[in-house]
Design an enzyme around this catalytic site. Sequence first.
Site, short mmCIF file in Angstrom:
data_model
loop_
_atom_site.label_atom_id
_atom_site.label_comp_id
_atom_site.label_asym_id
_atom_site.label_seq_id
_atom_site.Cartn_x
_atom_site.Cartn_y
_atom_site.Cartn_z
N SER A 225 0.82 -1.21 0.00
CA SER A 225 0.00 0.00 0.00
C SER A 225 0.86 1.26 0.00
CB SER A 225 -0.87 -0.01 1.25
OG SER A 225 -1.32 1.28 1.56
N ARG B 274 -15.61 0.26 1.09
CA ARG B 274 -15.11 1.27 2.03
C ARG B 274 -15.25 2.69 1.49
NH1 ARG B 274 -11.79 -1.24 5.81
NH2 ARG B 274 -10.25 0.42 6.03
N LYS C 89 -6.69 0.25 -10.24
CA LYS C 89 -7.48 -0.44 -9.20
C LYS C 89 -8.69 0.41 -8.81
CE LYS C 89 -7.08 -2.26 -4.50
NZ LYS C 89 -7.77 -1.26 -3.67
N TYR D 168 -1.27 6.54 -4.97
CA TYR D 168 -2.31 7.54 -5.16
C TYR D 168 -1.65 8.68 -5.94
CZ TYR D 168 -5.13 5.11 -1.71
OH TYR D 168 -5.86 4.17 -1.05
N GLN E 164 1.30 0.19 -4.61
CA GLN E 164 0.07 0.93 -4.91
C GLN E 164 0.33 2.42 -4.74
OE1 GLN E 164 -2.27 1.96 -1.96
NE2 GLN E 164 -3.22 3.30 -3.49
C1 LIG Z 1 -7.68 -1.93 6.43
C2 LIG Z 1 -7.70 -1.72 4.94
C3 LIG Z 1 -6.81 -0.83 4.37
C4 LIG Z 1 -6.81 -0.64 2.99
N1 LIG Z 1 -5.87 0.18 2.43
C5 LIG Z 1 -5.84 0.33 1.08
C6 LIG Z 1 -4.85 1.14 0.47
O1 LIG Z 1 -4.01 1.72 1.14
N2 LIG Z 1 -4.88 1.27 -0.88
C7 LIG Z 1 -5.81 0.64 -1.66
O2 LIG Z 1 -5.78 0.77 -2.89
N3 LIG Z 1 -6.74 -0.16 -1.11
C8 LIG Z 1 -6.78 -0.32 0.24
N4 LIG Z 1 -7.72 -1.14 0.80
C9 LIG Z 1 -8.69 -1.83 -0.08
C10 LIG Z 1 -8.18 -3.23 -0.46
O3 LIG Z 1 -7.03 -3.17 -1.27
C11 LIG Z 1 -9.26 -4.01 -1.22
O4 LIG Z 1 -9.70 -3.27 -2.33
C12 LIG Z 1 -10.45 -4.42 -0.38
O5 LIG Z 1 -10.09 -4.63 0.97
C13 LIG Z 1 -11.05 -5.68 -0.97
O6 LIG Z 1 -12.14 -6.13 -0.26
P1 LIG Z 1 -12.04 -7.29 0.87
O7 LIG Z 1 -11.53 -6.61 2.07
O8 LIG Z 1 -13.46 -7.71 0.99
O9 LIG Z 1 -11.12 -8.36 0.37
C14 LIG Z 1 -7.74 -1.34 2.17
C15 LIG Z 1 -8.62 -2.25 2.77
C16 LIG Z 1 -8.61 -2.44 4.14
C17 LIG Z 1 -9.56 -3.44 4.72
#
Ligand SMILES: Cc1cc2nc3c(=O)[nH]c(=O)nc-3n(C[C@H](O)[C@H](O)[C@H](O)COP(=O)(O)O)c2cc1C
Length: 382
Positions: A105, A277, A250, A128, A126
Site C-alpha cells: 500500500s 469502504r 485499481k 495515489y 500501490q
Molecule cells: C484496512 C484496509 C486498508 C486498505 N488500504 C488500502 C490502500 O491503502 N490502498 C488501496 O488501494 N486499497 C486499500 N484497501 C482496499 C483493499 O485493497 C481491497 O480493495 C479491499 O479490501 C477488498 O475487499 P475485501 O476486504 O473484501 O477483500 C484497504 C482495505 C482495508 C480493509
Amino acid sequence: MLLTAEDFRRAARRRLPRLFFDYIEGAAGDEVTAAANAAAFGRIRLQPRALRDVAGRSTAAQFLGHRFAAPLMLGPVGSLGMFRAGAEAAAIRVAHRAGIPICLSAFAMTAPEDLPEPPQPGDGWQLYVLRDRGRTAAMVDRVASAGFSTLAVTVDTAVSGLRERDIRNGLRRLSRPGPAMLADLLAHPRWLADLAAVWPPRMGLARGWPEAGPGYLEQAAFLAGQIDPSFGPAGLEWLRGRWKGRLVVKGVLHPADARLCADLGADAVVVSNHGGRQLDGVTPAVEALPGIVAAVAGRVEVLLDGGVRRGTDVVKARALGAAACLLGRTQAFALAAAGEAGLAALLQHMQAEIDAAVALMGETKPGALGPEHLAPAGTEAG
Ligand SMILES: Cc1cc2nc3c(=O)[nH]c(=O)nc-3n(C[C@H](O)[C@H](O)[C@H](O)COP(=O)(O)O)c2cc1C
C-alpha cells in the site's frame, strides 16, 4: 485451529483493540456493499463435470506477465504494521514463499527501499496520484528503483469514504487518545506489547517529507490530504508515460472506465469497490466482473477484489473471467491474529480449496474454467 477467513477474523477481533478491528472490518455508510461483495459469491452456482481425468493438476495461473502458484495476490492494505509489528515484512515473505505476488500500500510503513527481501516478478506498489505531480513522480521513481515491476494506481478514492465506525471510534484522534480509547488500547496487552517494540511508527513513503510530520498518523493524514480529486484521463496518460513497468488501475466498476483504461495503455484493471469502504450502495465487485470482462475483450487483464474469502470464491471469479483475485481484509485479519504463520496457513488452505474445487469441477487448472462452469441459481444443466 485457525484455518479459514472467518477463523482469522474472529481471532483478530479478540487480539486487536476495537478501534483497529473496526477500521479493518468497517466500510462506508450502512456497509451494504461490503456485505454484498461476499454475499454475491454465495449466490453463484458452480456446475461441475464428473467422469473426467483430473489426475495431473496444478493451481498455477498466469497473470501480470508471470506464472504464479495460484490465481491469488495479496492486495494493498494500509496500516498493516499497526495491527501487528512487522506485518508488512511478514506478508512479503509469505507471498514469496507461497509463490504469489503482493502489492504494498501507499500507506505502508515499510519504505520501498527497505523490503526484507527484493521484490519478486509481479510484485507491485500501490499509488495515489497527488496534486503535486512532482512528488508523485518521485514516488513512482522510488518504486521503480526498488525493483517493483507493477504499479497499481487506485482510482476510487477521489475523496475518502465516510466510515462511521471510524468516526465514532475517533480513529483520527489516535495520537491524542481520550479515556475510552485508552481503555480500549490497554485492554489488549498482547497487541500493545507487540507494537511497543516498534513505536513510534512511520510511513515509508514519507521519508524525506519533513512537511508531513514526524509520525505515521500525521504522515498518513498528509498523504490522504494530497490525493488529487481532479485525477482523470490526462493524469492516467501522464502516469503511463512515467511508469515503464506494468500499470494496473485499481477500483474500476464501470465497463466504460475499463475500456478507457485499456485505451490509455493500462495493462490490467482491478474490478473493485474498495471492499465497500468508499461508496456504499454500489454493485458487488463480482457482479460487475462479467460486464467488464466483455467490455475490454482481452485488451487488458482483469483482476478482482472484494469479498473473496475462500478458494471457491477465486474459482468462481476465474470462471467469470478474472485472471486472479486480491485479498484485502482477510490478509489483514490473518496477520493481526497470527502473524506470518497465520497468513501462510490461510493461503495454504485457500490454495488447497482451489485445487479441490478445480478437480471437482472436472478440470486440471484454474485457467480452464469459464462461464460454462457456472449454472444460474436454481437451475439445472440441460
Ligand atoms: C484496512 C484496509 C486498508 C486498505 N488500504 C488500502 C490502500 O491503502 N490502498 C488501496 O488501494 N486499497 C486499500 N484497501 C482496499 C483493499 O485493497 C481491497 O480493495 C479491499 O479490501 C477488498 O475487499 P475485501 O476486504 O473484501 O477483500 C484497504 C482495505 C482495508 C480493509
